[in-house]
Design a protein around this motif. Structure first.
Motif: not given
Lengths: 368, 176
Positions: A126-128, B42-43, B116-117, B143-147
């Motif tokens: 999501n960053f690079t 997913v990792m 998220a953290a 972070a919110f979406t991934v969490g």
């Protein structure tokens, strides 16, 4: 309460990470070797996963992107029709500019070899902001080479394996490039009527090439083994540039141009000065910005819409005069910091498929 | 032959195999599916699930390993994902131990929070190692979406990682 083993584990993991980061930072080549070896094992698995997951990806795209894609397709068709004519005229101008540069012994983009490659993957982070290409060292690609597409600058090569390479996009926060930007175009340009003449003699395999060099007209005949149709434009060229001798240039036909074509020629006295600045990527969904541009009376006023091209030079990442984009916003700042220019890139980085890698490795990227 | 099967059945081998397969889907399928323009991690999910399934220490090691594999396909500083994913695995295991007998929703919560953290920590850690420009307000949304996504898929991931890392319910490998 932390036990000794737990503490030891955390310390070991932390130290290992620091060691890896240090190895990566030292550019020792070990990390690259490990990545290459992993790639050899991982590529077949990835290809298999790609085959398995493609139907699901297509369904996802079909459900979410179909209507947008349809609208975009219609808009692109309209745009294509408008651009076709302009592109041919632009090609002629570019050729003319290249001839001028060649006559003066200056380097041009035409003299740089390139490799066409296809985008085969995108960064899963999501960053690079990187893309993977299906060409690598075996095609002559090296780290630092500039990547473009039909529209303009895309980015630079940051990693190469034998058959793959990674492109960092120009919008990545780590990307920086020296660019040239001009001031607003002044309105005092002249419009010249250009008469068009078409001469065709193909019956006996000979072609007559009519060349008009002002102020006198000369006609030369050459023999060719192929049947050729040559369209020659008679250009009314007037110039006050010292040491400049007008010469004949063969231009391609202008579409639909049976009679007189209108071209706008800037007067020689109003050639726009350009300033060099540093363009830096700002990350996803943000436009790159140009810093270190100093406003001056010589440069004049900066405004939106002016083209941005690469500056070139021995230390630059890209050759000179590569189209980058246009200025989309000028942010005036107080003090000596100078204005900040936001750049709308000419290349659409959201939908890249085929790109061109210029086989030009800047001096700064060549390993010592 | 016995030794060969022992290696094949070891948690390390299983985790590596799962890591490669999950990574292949991370770089293909999940790279395409981008809800709200966010790449699902997913990792990272597997790293956090390792912590919940097998405890903090195992989670830290498995997370480190998954991060290391992820670093192989990224252009970001090598070892950064390993560090952050290791932290995520460790944190997920730690949060999960707050409950005496954690229910399913608590496991989801642990994985969601730790994921998220980790996403928030990543750009900060990048800044420490000299990569500027990643710490933006957009990171909060990511972070919110991934969490949220990782919490949603927490239970199958925990099941998978328990199969990989834990031989039986009572015996946890890689523990003290």
């Amino acid at each position: 309460m932390y036990s000794f083993t737990r503490r030891r584990l955390i310390v070991v993991l932390l130290l290992t990470s620091v060691l890896l980061l240090t190895l990566d930072g030292s550019k020792s080549g070990l990390v690259g070797g490990v990545k290459d070896a992993f790639g050899v094992v991982f590529r077949p698995v990835e290809r298999f996963a790609n085959v398995v997951s493609r139907p699901l990806s297509n369904v996802w795209r079909g459900v979410l992107d179909y209507s947008d894609m349809r609208k975009e397709n219609l808009a692109l068709k309209d745009l294509l029709v408008k651009q076709e004519g302009a592109a041919i005229a632009a090609t002629a101008s570019v050729r003319e500019a290249q001839e001028l540069l060649a006559l003066n012994g200056l380097p041009t983009l035409a003299g740089i070899d390139s490799v066409t490659a296809q985008v085969v993957g995108q960064s899963p982070s999501n960053f690079t902001q990187t893309f993977e290409l299906n060409r690598g060292k075996s095609s002559g690609i090296r780290v630092g080479m500039t990547v473009t597409n039909g529209a303009g600058l895309v980015g630079k090569i940051t990693g190469v394996t034998l058959e793959r390479s990674v492109v960092m996009l120009a919008t990545d926060p780590e990307y920086a490039m020296s660019v040239k930007v001009g001031a607003c175009t002044r309105p005092n340009t002249t419009t010249t009527a250009v008469p068009q003449t078409t001469t065709t003699l193909v019956s006996d395999g000979s072609t007559s090439l009519a060349t008009n060099v002002l102020p006198t007209t000369t006609t030369t005949s050459t023999t060719s083994t192929t049947s050729t149709t040559t369209t020659v434009l008679q250009r009314a060229t007037t110039t006050t540039i010292k040491g400049f001798t007008p010469f004949a240039t063969t231009l391609p036909p202008v579409p639909g141009g049976g009679g007189v074509t209108q071209i706008t020629v800037p007067e020689t006295g109003v050639l726009l000065p350009r300033e060099t600045g540093a363009m830096e990527g700002q990350g996803i969904d943000r436009l790159p910005v140009i810093r270190f541009i100093q406003t001056s009376t010589r440069l004049g006023e900066l405004c939106e819409g002016v083209p941005v091209v690469t500056a070139g030079g021995s230390q630059s990442l890209a050759p000179a005069d590569l189209v980058v984009g246009t200025v989309s916003r000028v942010v005036t700042r107080t003090g000596t910091s100078g204005p900040l220019l936001e750049v709308e890139l000419a290349a659409n980085l959201q939908s890249l498929n085929f790109v061109r890698v210029l086989l030009y490795q800047p001096a700064t990227e060549i390993p010592q | 032959m016995k030794r060969f099967f022992a290696i094949i059945e070891s948690p390390f081998t299983r985790a590596v195999l799962i890591g490669i397969i999950v990574l292949s889907f991370q770089t293909t399928l999940f790279n395409t599916l981008r809800p709200f323009s966010v790449v699902m991690q997913v990792m990272l999910l597997c790293s956090a699930a390792s912590g919940v399934a097998a405890g903090s220490e195992s989670g830290a090691i498995a997370g480190f390993m998954f991060g290391f594999m992820y670093d192989m396909v990224l252009t970001s500083p090598f070892g950064l994902s390993a560090l952050v994913f290791g932290f995520a695995g460790y944190m997920a295991g730690g949060v999960n131990t707050f409950a005496y007998s954690p229910r399913w929703w608590f496991k989801m919560l642990s994985i969601g929070i730790s994921s998220a953290a980790a996403v928030l920590i990543y750009p900060a850690a990048s800044l420490v190692v000299g990569v500027d420009g990643l710490l933006q307000t957009r990171v909060i949304g990511v972070a919110f979406t991934v969490g949220l996504f990782n919490a949603a898929f927490a239970l199958p991931a925990v099941f998978l990682m328990r199969w990989a890392l834990v031989k039986s319910k009572k015996q946890m490998l890689w523990a003290e």
